[in-house]
Design a protein around this motif. Structure first.
Motif, PDB file in Angstrom:
ATOM      1  N   ILE A 162       0.846  -1.191   0.000  1.00 47.20           N
ATOM      2  CA  ILE A 162       0.000   0.000   0.000  1.00 47.20           C
ATOM      3  C   ILE A 162       0.886   1.247   0.000  1.00 47.20           C
ATOM      4  CG2 ILE A 162      -1.862   1.219   1.187  1.00 47.20           C
ATOM      5  CD1 ILE A 162      -2.640  -1.517   0.022  1.00 47.20           C
ATOM      6  N   ILE A 163       1.970   1.175   0.760  1.00 46.42           N
ATOM      7  CA  ILE A 163       2.972   2.243   0.755  1.00 46.42           C
ATOM      8  C   ILE A 163       4.340   1.600   0.566  1.00 46.42           C
ATOM      9  CG2 ILE A 163       1.621   3.767   2.250  1.00 46.42           C
ATOM     10  CD1 ILE A 163       3.410   2.910   4.578  1.00 46.42           C
ATOM     11  N   ASP A 164       5.279   2.394   0.127  1.00 42.84           N
ATOM     12  CA  ASP A 164       6.647   1.911  -0.056  1.00 42.84           C
ATOM     13  C   ASP A 164       7.584   2.946   0.570  1.00 42.84           C
ATOM     14  OD1 ASP A 164       8.978   0.717  -0.772  1.00 42.84           O
ATOM     15  OD2 ASP A 164       8.794   1.096  -2.923  1.00 42.84           O
ATOM     16  N   PHE A 165       8.048   2.632   1.772  1.00 45.36           N
ATOM     17  CA  PHE A 165       8.898   3.589   2.483  1.00 45.36           C
ATOM     18  C   PHE A 165      10.380   3.375   2.184  1.00 45.36           C
ATOM     19  CE2 PHE A 165       8.157   0.023   5.368  1.00 45.36           C
ATOM     20  CZ  PHE A 165       9.439  -0.313   5.760  1.00 45.36           C
ATOM     21  N   THR A 166      10.719   2.372   1.345  1.00 46.34           N
ATOM     22  CA  THR A 166      12.126   2.134   1.025  1.00 46.34           C
ATOM     23  C   THR A 166      12.707   3.216   0.117  1.00 46.34           C
ATOM     24  OG1 THR A 166      11.492   0.701  -0.834  1.00 46.34           O
ATOM     25  CG2 THR A 166      11.886  -0.356   1.302  1.00 46.34           C
ATOM     26  N   ASN A 167      11.831   3.997  -0.519  1.00 42.23           N
ATOM     27  CA  ASN A 167      12.306   5.064  -1.400  1.00 42.23           C
ATOM     28  C   ASN A 167      12.446   6.401  -0.688  1.00 42.23           C
ATOM     29  OD1 ASN A 167      12.441   3.416  -3.715  1.00 42.23           O
ATOM     30  ND2 ASN A 167      10.246   3.651  -4.080  1.00 42.23           N
ATOM     31  N   THR A 168      12.116   6.445   0.580  1.00 38.56           N
ATOM     32  CA  THR A 168      12.216   7.704   1.323  1.00 38.56           C
ATOM     33  C   THR A 168      13.659   7.975   1.740  1.00 38.56           C
ATOM     34  OG1 THR A 168      11.759   6.581   3.429  1.00 38.56           O
ATOM     35  CG2 THR A 168       9.868   7.424   2.191  1.00 38.56           C
ATOM     36  N   ARG A 169      13.988   9.244   1.860  1.00 34.52           N
ATOM     37  CA  ARG A 169      15.341   9.615   2.273  1.00 34.52           C
ATOM     38  C   ARG A 169      15.661   9.122   3.674  1.00 34.52           C
ATOM     39  NH1 ARG A 169      16.118  15.909   0.256  1.00 34.52           N
ATOM     40  NH2 ARG A 169      15.955  15.485  -1.989  1.00 34.52           N
ATOM     41  N   LEU A 170      14.667   9.184   4.553  1.00 33.17           N
ATOM     42  CA  LEU A 170      14.885   8.741   5.929  1.00 33.17           C
ATOM     43  C   LEU A 170      15.245   7.265   5.969  1.00 33.17           C
ATOM     44  CD1 LEU A 170      14.798   9.244   8.972  1.00 33.17           C
ATOM     45  CD2 LEU A 170      12.349   8.733   8.925  1.00 33.17           C
ATOM     46  N   PHE A 171      14.508   6.433   5.201  1.00 35.33           N
ATOM     47  CA  PHE A 171      14.796   5.001   5.196  1.00 35.33           C
ATOM     48  C   PHE A 171      16.183   4.740   4.625  1.00 35.33           C
ATOM     49  CE2 PHE A 171      14.958   0.947   2.976  1.00 35.33           C
ATOM     50  CZ  PHE A 171      14.619   0.067   3.989  1.00 35.33           C
ATOM     51  N   ARG A 172      16.524   5.414   3.503  1.00 36.46           N
ATOM     52  CA  ARG A 172      17.841   5.186   2.903  1.00 36.46           C
ATOM     53  C   ARG A 172      18.952   5.615   3.853  1.00 36.46           C
ATOM     54  NH1 ARG A 172      15.268   7.157  -1.931  1.00 36.46           N
ATOM     55  NH2 ARG A 172      16.190   9.222  -1.560  1.00 36.46           N
ATOM     56  N   PHE A 173      18.727   6.712   4.579  1.00 41.68           N
ATOM     57  CA  PHE A 173      19.737   7.190   5.535  1.00 41.68           C
ATOM     58  C   PHE A 173      19.918   6.188   6.673  1.00 41.68           C
ATOM     59  CE2 PHE A 173      20.726   9.441   9.483  1.00 41.68           C
ATOM     60  CZ  PHE A 173      21.893  10.089   9.137  1.00 41.68           C
ATOM     61  N   VAL A 174      18.802   5.789   7.276  1.00 42.52           N
ATOM     62  CA  VAL A 174      18.870   4.849   8.407  1.00 42.52           C
ATOM     63  C   VAL A 174      19.391   3.500   7.950  1.00 42.52           C
ATOM     64  CG1 VAL A 174      17.497   3.603  10.122  1.00 42.52           C
ATOM     65  CG2 VAL A 174      17.029   6.017   9.673  1.00 42.52           C
ATOM     66  N   ASN A 175      18.920   3.008   6.795  1.00 42.04           N
ATOM     67  CA  ASN A 175      19.334   1.700   6.306  1.00 42.04           C
ATOM     68  C   ASN A 175      20.821   1.668   5.975  1.00 42.04           C
ATOM     69  OD1 ASN A 175      18.501  -1.055   5.250  1.00 42.04           O
ATOM     70  ND2 ASN A 175      19.412  -0.185   3.416  1.00 42.04           N
ATOM     71  N   PHE A 176      21.351   2.778   5.422  1.00 45.28           N
ATOM     72  CA  PHE A 176      22.768   2.825   5.079  1.00 45.28           C
ATOM     73  C   PHE A 176      23.644   2.652   6.322  1.00 45.28           C
ATOM     74  CE2 PHE A 176      26.666   5.355   4.764  1.00 45.28           C
ATOM     75  CZ  PHE A 176      27.294   4.722   3.701  1.00 45.28           C
ATOM     76  N   TYR A 177      23.331   3.421   7.370  1.00 41.75           N
ATOM     77  CA  TYR A 177      24.160   3.335   8.573  1.00 41.75           C
ATOM     78  C   TYR A 177      23.880   2.062   9.364  1.00 41.75           C
ATOM     79  CZ  TYR A 177      25.913   7.978   7.703  1.00 41.75           C
ATOM     80  OH  TYR A 177      26.549   9.041   7.135  1.00 41.75           O
ATOM     81  N   TYR A 178      22.675   1.520   9.231  1.00 42.61           N
ATOM     82  CA  TYR A 178      22.403   0.224   9.861  1.00 42.61           C
ATOM     83  C   TYR A 178      23.240  -0.871   9.199  1.00 42.61           C
ATOM     84  CZ  TYR A 178      19.943  -4.137  10.886  1.00 42.61           C
ATOM     85  OH  TYR A 178      19.646  -5.428  11.245  1.00 42.61           O
ATOM     86  N   GLU A 179      23.265  -0.868   7.867  1.00 41.26           N
ATOM     87  CA  GLU A 179      24.070  -1.863   7.151  1.00 41.26           C
ATOM     88  C   GLU A 179      25.552  -1.684   7.455  1.00 41.26           C
ATOM     89  OE1 GLU A 179      23.091  -4.402   5.473  1.00 41.26           O
ATOM     90  OE2 GLU A 179      20.942  -3.987   5.501  1.00 41.26           O
TER      91      GLU A 179
END
Length: 334
Positions: free
Chosen positions: A139-156
């Motif tokens: 229904i939504i795709d939050f993987t394209n948001t800047r916040l997700f990319r920022f958090v996911n990058f530093y999490y990885e």
């Protein structure tokens, strides 16, 4: 930006529940904002600051602050009503095997409803669960948001650094065990490698045959010409052979014949060796080599052989450690 896929929302058989999710998501955001603001307002310095610069706002909000628990309980009542409604639906639709499984599986919805101190902030878990559910149903795709990319990058990056340190620590421990001649080395040799000697022989034999077929057979003519040329140059540089041309009448003929014969013999020998390696007849040869490196348990190996095998294992582990040290997350840095 966070976009809502309206087509998936309309085509979904759970449209009502998704609308409830959006409603609860909005109420949760309002409630959490209210909690954060009231926590800030609770400081006397903030109250005095509002009295001096925004007395109307302070006088309007102060009665709400004094009855904060009452207003918070209104939100809690709404959240609990929605929780009970979903619980009843799960019982009716037999979503879980037992009727009492729902509150245990969705414990995070209940914990956030406890109106006590810092437990109120656990309602963020409910926000995360709703967003995840909406994302799961596309229904939504939050993987394209800047916040997700920022958090996911530093999490990885964090997980890679952490896992690399753990792996390097484990591999260093393995190297120490091997250096000290612990039972680990004996287990690798006798319990792991030796029972698989036949499999190793078959695999090495097959790989050698494939390599010989792919590398030699297509270039057979070029390799033969190269070998004959190298042999011819080596014979011409040989002092004893060069003296044959000084023999009267037959000297040059003998020299040419000998050069051609030696070149042909060398080329044929190399050709036969590679032909054997490219065929299944190489299995016995490969098996003998494997048996030398992996003798039967109980046979005494020379110290030099043990040392060579230990060094081989250590070098393999070092190669793995070098690869583990590569920081892939740095390649994605802007």
């Amino acid at each position: 930006m966070l976009h809502v896929n309206r087509e998936n929302l309309k085509s979904s058989h759970q449209l009502i529940w998704f609308l409830i999710d959006f409603l609860m998501l909005g109420l949760l955001i309002i409630n959490l904002s209210f909690i954060i603001w009231d926590s800030i307002y609770n400081f006397v310095a903030v109250q005095n600051l509002l009295k001096d610069y925004a007395p109307a706002l302070q006088s309007a909000y102060h009665p709400i602050h004094e009855r904060f628990i009452f207003y918070d309980l209104i939100f809690v009542a709404i959240f609990l009503s929605e929780f009970v409604l979903r619980w009843g639906y799960s019982i009716r639709a037999k979503v879980y095997d037992r009727w009492y499984f729902y509150p245990f599986i969705h414990w995070y919805d209940l914990v956030g409803c406890i109106p006590v101190g810092s437990l109120r902030f656990l309602r963020i878990l409910r926000v995360i669960s709703i967003i995840y559910r909406l994302h799961q149903y596309k229904i939504i795709d939050f993987t394209n948001t800047r916040l997700f990319r920022f958090v996911n990058f530093y999490y990885e990056a964090f997980m890679e650094e952490l896992s690399d340190r753990i792996v390097l620590k484990v591999l260093s421990g393995v190297q120490e065990e091997v250096r000290r001649g612990s039972p680990l080395f004996e287990r690798i040799q006798q319990d792991i490698l030796y029972p698989r000697r036949e499999m190793l022989s078959d695999w090495i034999s097959e790989r050698v045959a494939v390599a010989a077929n792919e590398g030699y057979v297509p270039n057979r003519g070029a390799l033969r010409a190269y070998l004959e040329n190298r042999v011819d140059q080596a014979l011409k540089q040989n002092l004893e052979l060069s003296r044959l041309k000084y023999l009267p009448v037959v000297g040059p003929t003998i020299q040419d014949t000998l050069e051609n014969a030696v070149g042909d013999i060398v080329a044929n020998v190399i050709h036969q060796i590679l032909e054997d390696l490219a065929s299944t007849s190489n299995h016995a040869f490969i098996e003998d080599i494997v048996n030398v490196f992996l003798p039967e348990p109980g046979q005494q190996q020379e110290e030099a052989e043990n040392e060579a095998l230990i060094n081989l294992i250590l070098e393999v582990v070092d190669a793995i450690k070098d690869q583990v040290r590569v920081k892939h997350w740095r390649e994605n840095l802007p």
